[in-house]
Design a protein around this motif. Structure first.
Motif, PDB file in Angstrom:
ATOM      1  N   LEU A  25       0.811  -1.214   0.020  1.00 37.36           N
ATOM      2  CA  LEU A  25       0.302   0.004   0.132  1.00 37.36           C
ATOM      3  C   LEU A  25       0.655   1.154   0.005  1.00 37.36           C
ATOM      4  O   LEU A  25       0.498   2.252  -0.733  1.00 37.36           O
ATOM      5  CB  LEU A  25      -0.904   0.092   1.110  1.00 37.36           C
ATOM      6  CG  LEU A  25      -2.102  -0.914   1.061  1.00 37.36           C
ATOM      7  CD1 LEU A  25      -2.991  -0.882   2.318  1.00 37.36           C
ATOM      8  CD2 LEU A  25      -3.005  -0.476  -0.083  1.00 37.36           C
ATOM      9  N   LEU A  26       2.044   1.320   0.651  1.00 35.05           N
ATOM     10  CA  LEU A  26       2.966   2.433   0.702  1.00 35.05           C
ATOM     11  C   LEU A  26       3.584   2.435  -0.680  1.00 35.05           C
ATOM     12  O   LEU A  26       3.797   3.732  -1.138  1.00 35.05           O
ATOM     13  CB  LEU A  26       3.844   2.115   1.935  1.00 35.05           C
ATOM     14  CG  LEU A  26       3.386   2.387   3.089  1.00 35.05           C
ATOM     15  CD1 LEU A  26       4.808   1.974   4.346  1.00 35.05           C
ATOM     16  CD2 LEU A  26       2.852   3.653   3.566  1.00 35.05           C
ATOM     17  N   GLY A  27       3.779   1.326  -1.264  1.00 31.99           N
ATOM     18  CA  GLY A  27       4.471   1.521  -2.632  1.00 31.99           C
ATOM     19  C   GLY A  27       3.405   2.178  -3.679  1.00 31.99           C
ATOM     20  O   GLY A  27       4.355   2.446  -4.696  1.00 31.99           O
ATOM     21  N   THR A  28       2.413   2.179  -3.435  1.00 26.83           N
ATOM     22  CA  THR A  28       1.283   2.818  -4.521  1.00 26.83           C
ATOM     23  C   THR A  28       1.694   4.099  -4.835  1.00 26.83           C
ATOM     24  O   THR A  28       1.301   4.576  -5.786  1.00 26.83           O
ATOM     25  CB  THR A  28      -0.133   2.448  -4.289  1.00 26.83           C
ATOM     26  OG1 THR A  28      -0.364   3.107  -3.030  1.00 26.83           O
ATOM     27  CG2 THR A  28      -0.484   0.906  -4.003  1.00 26.83           C
ATOM     28  N   GLY A  29       2.098   4.832  -3.820  1.00 23.66           N
ATOM     29  CA  GLY A  29       2.322   6.367  -3.857  1.00 23.66           C
ATOM     30  C   GLY A  29       0.915   7.116  -3.781  1.00 23.66           C
ATOM     31  O   GLY A  29       1.014   8.155  -4.222  1.00 23.66           O
ATOM     32  N   ARG A  30       0.024   6.639  -3.796  1.00 24.91           N
ATOM     33  CA  ARG A  30      -1.449   7.063  -3.858  1.00 24.91           C
ATOM     34  C   ARG A  30      -1.754   7.416  -2.079  1.00 24.91           C
ATOM     35  O   ARG A  30      -1.790   6.597  -1.137  1.00 24.91           O
ATOM     36  CB  ARG A  30      -2.614   6.405  -4.371  1.00 24.91           C
ATOM     37  CG  ARG A  30      -2.321   5.924  -5.807  1.00 24.91           C
ATOM     38  CD  ARG A  30      -2.986   5.026  -6.402  1.00 24.91           C
ATOM     39  NE  ARG A  30      -4.398   5.372  -6.245  1.00 24.91           N
ATOM     40  CZ  ARG A  30      -5.608   4.653  -6.267  1.00 24.91           C
ATOM     41  NH1 ARG A  30      -5.299   3.332  -6.707  1.00 24.91           N
ATOM     42  NH2 ARG A  30      -6.848   4.879  -6.186  1.00 24.91           N
ATOM     43  N   LEU A  31      -1.894   8.805  -1.892  1.00 25.86           N
ATOM     44  CA  LEU A  31      -2.149   9.307  -0.677  1.00 25.86           C
ATOM     45  C   LEU A  31      -3.316   8.646   0.075  1.00 25.86           C
ATOM     46  O   LEU A  31      -3.012   8.249   1.363  1.00 25.86           O
ATOM     47  CB  LEU A  31      -2.450  10.734  -0.776  1.00 25.86           C
ATOM     48  CG  LEU A  31      -2.379  11.508   0.716  1.00 25.86           C
ATOM     49  CD1 LEU A  31      -1.194  11.165   1.454  1.00 25.86           C
ATOM     50  CD2 LEU A  31      -2.771  13.083   0.444  1.00 25.86           C
ATOM     51  N   PRO A  32      -4.515   8.321  -0.448  1.00 22.21           N
ATOM     52  CA  PRO A  32      -5.579   7.675   0.326  1.00 22.21           C
ATOM     53  C   PRO A  32      -5.174   6.269   0.805  1.00 22.21           C
ATOM     54  O   PRO A  32      -5.239   5.871   2.018  1.00 22.21           O
ATOM     55  CB  PRO A  32      -6.515   7.676  -0.652  1.00 22.21           C
ATOM     56  CG  PRO A  32      -6.485   8.802  -1.481  1.00 22.21           C
ATOM     57  CD  PRO A  32      -4.908   8.877  -1.589  1.00 22.21           C
ATOM     58  N   LEU A  33      -4.553   5.688  -0.006  1.00 19.16           N
ATOM     59  CA  LEU A  33      -3.993   4.129   0.503  1.00 19.16           C
ATOM     60  C   LEU A  33      -3.084   4.432   1.287  1.00 19.16           C
ATOM     61  O   LEU A  33      -2.754   3.455   2.317  1.00 19.16           O
ATOM     62  CB  LEU A  33      -3.465   3.302  -0.901  1.00 19.16           C
ATOM     63  CG  LEU A  33      -4.556   3.187  -1.758  1.00 19.16           C
ATOM     64  CD1 LEU A  33      -3.961   2.329  -3.139  1.00 19.16           C
ATOM     65  CD2 LEU A  33      -5.643   2.221  -1.170  1.00 19.16           C
ATOM     66  N   ILE A  34      -1.991   5.240   1.257  1.00 24.44           N
ATOM     67  CA  ILE A  34      -0.899   5.558   2.383  1.00 24.44           C
ATOM     68  C   ILE A  34      -1.319   5.559   3.583  1.00 24.44           C
ATOM     69  O   ILE A  34      -1.198   5.138   4.877  1.00 24.44           O
ATOM     70  CB  ILE A  34       0.178   6.530   1.795  1.00 24.44           C
ATOM     71  CG1 ILE A  34       0.904   5.915   0.695  1.00 24.44           C
ATOM     72  CG2 ILE A  34       1.023   6.839   3.157  1.00 24.44           C
ATOM     73  CD1 ILE A  34       1.736   6.980   0.110  1.00 24.44           C
TER      74      ILE A  34
END
Length: 113
Positions: free
Chosen positions: A5-14
């Motif tokens: 999830l952190l690796g996606t780079g998408r703020l909501p997922l982080i």
């Protein structure tokens, strides 16, 4: 689940991943502040709790890192998951083996003044 999830780079997922981790930490560390001191006699209650917490942090932080490095190089990354699962089962067993303290009478310490 955290690292993907952190690796996606998408703020909501982080934010979702970090919120889940912080919630889990709160569930674990919240009761520990009340549970650890109850395991020791009144005279050494907070010294015993602080030593148990500190030694647990050292042993739980240093040894698994060394073991995980060796496991990963010898058996692959999946072995670290098996190791962590085994340690979780052992930890749960240790928690179940600790005495219940609800009926224990507290000794009041005299005021030094």
């Amino acid at each position: 689940m955290l690292l993907p999830l952190l690796g996606t780079g998408r703020l909501p997922l982080i934010i979702f991943a970090l919120s889940g981790v912080l919630l889990t930490m709160g569930v674990i560390y919240g009761p520990m502040g009340a549970f650890l001191p109850e395991l020791f006699p009144t005279e050494v209650r907070y010294s015993g709790a602080s030593l148990a917490y500190s030694f647990g942090g050292v042993l739980g932080g240093a040894i698994p890192s060394l073991v995980s490095t060796q496991l990963q190089s010898a058996f692959g990354a999946a072995s670290i998951g098996w190791y962590a699962s085994a340690m979780a089962v052992i930890s749960f067993g240790c928690i179940l083996a600790l005495p219940e303290t609800t009926q224990r009478q507290l000794q009041l310490m005299p005021c030094p003044l």
